[in-house]
Design a protein around this motif. Structure first.
Motif, PDB file in Angstrom:
ATOM      1  N   ALA A 124     -52.152 -29.617  15.514  1.00 37.33           N
ATOM      2  CA  ALA A 124     -51.892 -29.984  16.912  1.00 37.33           C
ATOM      3  C   ALA A 124     -51.848 -31.499  17.082  1.00 37.33           C
ATOM      4  CB  ALA A 124     -52.963 -29.372  17.812  1.00 37.33           C
ATOM      5  N   LYS A 125     -52.772 -32.204  16.465  1.00 35.83           N
ATOM      6  CA  LYS A 125     -52.802 -33.660  16.583  1.00 35.83           C
ATOM      7  C   LYS A 125     -51.604 -34.301  15.887  1.00 35.83           C
ATOM      8  CE  LYS A 125     -57.737 -33.835  17.257  1.00 35.83           C
ATOM      9  NZ  LYS A 125     -59.057 -34.122  16.715  1.00 35.83           N
ATOM     10  N   GLU A 126     -51.262 -33.810  14.695  1.00 38.15           N
ATOM     11  CA  GLU A 126     -50.104 -34.365  13.963  1.00 38.15           C
ATOM     12  C   GLU A 126     -48.798 -34.154  14.706  1.00 38.15           C
ATOM     13  OE1 GLU A 126     -50.327 -32.405  10.183  1.00 38.15           O
ATOM     14  OE2 GLU A 126     -51.775 -33.850   9.374  1.00 38.15           O
ATOM     15  N   ASN A 127     -48.744 -33.119  15.534  1.00 36.28           N
ATOM     16  CA  ASN A 127     -47.522 -32.805  16.274  1.00 36.28           C
ATOM     17  C   ASN A 127     -47.607 -33.209  17.746  1.00 36.28           C
ATOM     18  OD1 ASN A 127     -45.576 -31.248  14.368  1.00 36.28           O
ATOM     19  ND2 ASN A 127     -47.630 -30.542  13.867  1.00 36.28           N
ATOM     20  N   ILE A 136     -54.768 -27.428  23.968  1.00 37.20           N
ATOM     21  CA  ILE A 136     -54.768 -26.086  23.384  1.00 37.20           C
ATOM     22  C   ILE A 136     -55.486 -25.188  24.378  1.00 37.20           C
ATOM     23  CG2 ILE A 136     -55.589 -24.605  21.517  1.00 37.20           C
ATOM     24  CD1 ILE A 136     -55.570 -27.086  19.708  1.00 37.20           C
ATOM     25  N   THR A 137     -54.861 -24.098  24.752  1.00 34.14           N
ATOM     26  CA  THR A 137     -55.493 -23.132  25.642  1.00 34.14           C
ATOM     27  C   THR A 137     -55.478 -21.766  24.990  1.00 34.14           C
ATOM     28  OG1 THR A 137     -53.422 -22.643  26.781  1.00 34.14           O
ATOM     29  CG2 THR A 137     -54.801 -24.367  27.733  1.00 34.14           C
ATOM     30  N   GLY A 138     -56.368 -20.919  25.438  1.00 30.09           N
ATOM     31  CA  GLY A 138     -56.417 -19.573  24.895  1.00 30.09           C
ATOM     32  C   GLY A 138     -57.231 -18.660  25.785  1.00 30.09           C
ATOM     33  N   ASN A 139     -57.300 -17.436  25.401  1.00 33.99           N
ATOM     34  CA  ASN A 139     -58.046 -16.425  26.145  1.00 33.99           C
ATOM     35  C   ASN A 139     -59.051 -15.753  25.230  1.00 33.99           C
ATOM     36  OD1 ASN A 139     -56.603 -16.540  28.708  1.00 33.99           O
ATOM     37  ND2 ASN A 139     -54.882 -15.756  27.532  1.00 33.99           N
ATOM     38  N   ILE A 140     -60.192 -15.445  25.794  1.00 35.89           N
ATOM     39  CA  ILE A 140     -61.160 -14.612  25.094  1.00 35.89           C
ATOM     40  C   ILE A 140     -60.902 -13.196  25.585  1.00 35.89           C
ATOM     41  CG2 ILE A 140     -63.592 -14.102  24.730  1.00 35.89           C
ATOM     42  CD1 ILE A 140     -64.146 -17.089  25.201  1.00 35.89           C
ATOM     43  N   SER A 141     -60.490 -12.359  24.687  1.00 30.74           N
ATOM     44  CA  SER A 141     -60.059 -11.008  25.021  1.00 30.74           C
ATOM     45  C   SER A 141     -61.245 -10.083  25.277  1.00 30.74           C
ATOM     46  CB  SER A 141     -59.227 -10.464  23.863  1.00 30.74           C
ATOM     47  OG  SER A 141     -58.949  -9.103  24.042  1.00 30.74           O
ATOM     48  N   ASP A 142     -60.985  -9.010  25.993  1.00 31.62           N
ATOM     49  CA  ASP A 142     -62.010  -7.993  26.205  1.00 31.62           C
ATOM     50  C   ASP A 142     -62.415  -7.322  24.890  1.00 31.62           C
ATOM     51  OD1 ASP A 142     -62.164  -8.475  28.899  1.00 31.62           O
ATOM     52  OD2 ASP A 142     -60.704  -6.933  29.426  1.00 31.62           O
ATOM     53  N   VAL A 143     -61.556  -7.373  23.873  1.00 29.87           N
ATOM     54  CA  VAL A 143     -61.941  -6.790  22.579  1.00 29.87           C
ATOM     55  C   VAL A 143     -62.973  -7.659  21.878  1.00 29.87           C
ATOM     56  CG1 VAL A 143     -59.755  -5.572  22.260  1.00 29.87           C
ATOM     57  CG2 VAL A 143     -60.062  -7.829  21.246  1.00 29.87           C
ATOM     58  N   TYR A 166     -66.194 -21.950  19.883  1.00 25.33           N
ATOM     59  CA  TYR A 166     -65.201 -22.754  20.590  1.00 25.33           C
ATOM     60  C   TYR A 166     -65.822 -24.027  21.161  1.00 25.33           C
ATOM     61  CZ  TYR A 166     -61.735 -19.044  20.224  1.00 25.33           C
ATOM     62  OH  TYR A 166     -60.846 -18.120  19.745  1.00 25.33           O
ATOM     63  N   GLU A 167     -67.012 -23.918  21.731  1.00 24.66           N
ATOM     64  CA  GLU A 167     -67.671 -25.094  22.294  1.00 24.66           C
ATOM     65  C   GLU A 167     -67.982 -26.124  21.210  1.00 24.66           C
ATOM     66  OE1 GLU A 167     -69.827 -23.270  26.255  1.00 24.66           O
ATOM     67  OE2 GLU A 167     -70.942 -23.224  24.361  1.00 24.66           O
ATOM     68  N   LYS A 168     -68.298 -25.667  20.014  1.00 22.88           N
ATOM     69  CA  LYS A 168     -68.581 -26.571  18.898  1.00 22.88           C
ATOM     70  C   LYS A 168     -67.389 -27.489  18.610  1.00 22.88           C
ATOM     71  CE  LYS A 168     -68.485 -24.843  14.628  1.00 22.88           C
ATOM     72  NZ  LYS A 168     -68.893 -24.138  13.393  1.00 22.88           N
ATOM     73  N   PHE A 169     -66.189 -27.010  18.866  1.00 19.34           N
ATOM     74  CA  PHE A 169     -64.986 -27.799  18.629  1.00 19.34           C
ATOM     75  C   PHE A 169     -64.492 -28.512  19.884  1.00 19.34           C
ATOM     76  CE2 PHE A 169     -64.970 -24.989  14.979  1.00 19.34           C
ATOM     77  CZ  PHE A 169     -64.677 -25.887  13.967  1.00 19.34           C
ATOM     78  N   ILE A 218     -60.190 -20.536  27.618  1.00 22.38           N
ATOM     79  CA  ILE A 218     -60.716 -21.724  26.958  1.00 22.38           C
ATOM     80  C   ILE A 218     -59.636 -22.786  26.964  1.00 22.38           C
ATOM     81  CG2 ILE A 218     -62.335 -20.446  25.489  1.00 22.38           C
ATOM     82  CD1 ILE A 218     -60.284 -20.746  23.200  1.00 22.38           C
ATOM     83  N   GLU A 219     -60.072 -24.045  26.890  1.00 22.45           N
ATOM     84  CA  GLU A 219     -59.122 -25.152  26.899  1.00 22.45           C
ATOM     85  C   GLU A 219     -59.708 -26.329  26.155  1.00 22.45           C
ATOM     86  OE1 GLU A 219     -56.710 -26.648  30.483  1.00 22.45           O
ATOM     87  OE2 GLU A 219     -58.528 -27.873  30.473  1.00 22.45           O
ATOM     88  N   LEU A 220     -58.856 -27.002  25.390  1.00 20.67           N
ATOM     89  CA  LEU A 220     -59.239 -28.218  24.702  1.00 20.67           C
ATOM     90  C   LEU A 220     -58.171 -29.262  24.970  1.00 20.67           C
ATOM     91  CD1 LEU A 220     -61.046 -29.783  22.680  1.00 20.67           C
ATOM     92  CD2 LEU A 220     -59.576 -28.909  20.873  1.00 20.67           C
ATOM     93  N   ILE A 221     -58.582 -30.386  25.576  1.00 25.32           N
ATOM     94  CA  ILE A 221     -57.673 -31.505  25.786  1.00 25.32           C
ATOM     95  C   ILE A 221     -57.771 -32.377  24.545  1.00 25.32           C
ATOM     96  CG2 ILE A 221     -57.097 -33.486  27.247  1.00 25.32           C
ATOM     97  CD1 ILE A 221     -56.872 -30.809  28.721  1.00 25.32           C
ATOM     98  N   LEU A 222     -56.644 -32.644  23.910  1.00 24.12           N
ATOM     99  CA  LEU A 222     -56.635 -33.448  22.675  1.00 24.12           C
ATOM    100  C   LEU A 222     -56.475 -34.917  22.972  1.00 24.12           C
ATOM    101  CD1 LEU A 222     -54.380 -31.054  20.617  1.00 24.12           C
ATOM    102  CD2 LEU A 222     -56.828 -31.337  20.413  1.00 24.12           C
TER     103      LEU A 222
END
Length: 89
Positions: free
Chosen positions: A35-38, A43-50, A68-71, A85-89
């Motif tokens: 992600a950083k190289e590009n 980065i966003t995502g979902n934590i699924s019910d599964v 996820y919080e660790k990163f 979840i969301e991570l601003i790079l």
């Protein structure tokens, strides 16, 4: 659940033998590097019910959130049942 077909039946895949072996960390580091190289900004995502706790892994959801919080990901929704979840790079 993930199922693997064999000649006898469909059996649930027991993933607990892979817990805390560092595989997720390796993959996450590669994702962040890519992600950083590009020049991705977020980065966003979902934590699924599964991803709820199971009999094999009664703390799965809590460990997943901690991972996820660790990163640096932020949990964006209800803390009792986080979904995004969301991570601003």
């Amino acid at each position: 659940d993930i199922y693997i077909k064999n000649d006898r039946s469909l059996e649930p895949w027991n993933y607990t033998k892979f817990i805390n072996k560092g595989y997720g960390t390796l993959m996450m580091k590669e994702l962040l590097k890519f992600a950083k190289e590009n020049n991705y900004e977020k980065i966003t995502g979902n934590i699924s019910d599964v991803d709820n706790n199971t009999e094999w892994d009664p703390h799965h959801r809590e460990r997943l959130i901690h991972f996820y919080e660790k990163f640096g990901f932020k949990i964006l929704s209800d803390e009792l049942a986080p979904k995004q979840i969301e991570l601003i790079l």
